[in-house]
Design a protein around this motif. Sequence first.
Motif, mmCIF file in Angstrom:
data_model
loop_
_atom_site.group_PDB
_atom_site.id
_atom_site.type_symbol
_atom_site.label_atom_id
_atom_site.label_comp_id
_atom_site.label_asym_id
_atom_site.label_seq_id
_atom_site.Cartn_x
_atom_site.Cartn_y
_atom_site.Cartn_z
ATOM 1 N N ILE A 196 0.996 -1.579 0.096
ATOM 2 C CA ILE A 196 -0.012 0.160 -0.215
ATOM 3 C C ILE A 196 1.205 1.384 0.243
ATOM 4 O O ILE A 196 1.965 1.720 0.991
ATOM 5 C CB ILE A 196 -1.345 -0.225 0.843
ATOM 6 N N LEU A 243 -5.796 1.960 -1.547
ATOM 7 C CA LEU A 243 -6.444 1.380 -0.441
ATOM 8 C C LEU A 243 -7.502 2.802 -0.392
ATOM 9 O O LEU A 243 -7.265 3.388 -0.592
ATOM 10 C CB LEU A 243 -5.394 1.388 1.367
ATOM 11 N N ILE A 296 -4.376 -0.553 8.472
ATOM 12 C CA ILE A 296 -3.510 -0.635 7.073
ATOM 13 C C ILE A 296 -2.457 -2.123 7.229
ATOM 14 O O ILE A 296 -2.955 -2.559 6.425
ATOM 15 C CB ILE A 296 -3.227 0.967 6.965
#
Length: 119
Positions: free
Chosen positions: A2, A49, A116
Motif C-alpha cells: 500500500i 486503499l 492498514i
Amino acid sequence: MIRKILIADDSNTERLHLTRILETAGFQVIAAQSGNEAKALAESQQPDLILLDIIMDDGDGYQACRAIKRNPATQHIPVIMVSSKSNPVDRQWAQKLGANDYIVKPYTDNDVLQQIAKL
C-alpha cells in the motif's frame, strides 16, 4: 504493497487529520469530499486503499463502497470504513457491501496504521 490511499470524508478537519497520520507514515494521500467524488477518484487514480466515511453528502460511504466493489475497474481496491457509527449493525452492513475493515471515530494514529498493516 500500500502506497497511495484515498480518503473520503466530508469533514475538512477529519481529512486533514487522516492526511497527517498517513503522510507522516510515508503514504501518498488523495482526498475526496463525498462518496461520488470517491468513486470517480477510485477509478481514475487507482489507489491501493480507500478510507471511507459513512455519513457524507452527495453519496454516502455505503453507496460508494457498494459502487466501488461492483465496478470491475475498482473492485480489487480494499475499503476501510471510518465512522462515528459504532453499532455492530453498521459494521455488518459495511462488511456485506464489501468493506474489508471498520474503524470507529474517534481513533488514534495507531488504530489507523494497525488496520492498514493488517491488509
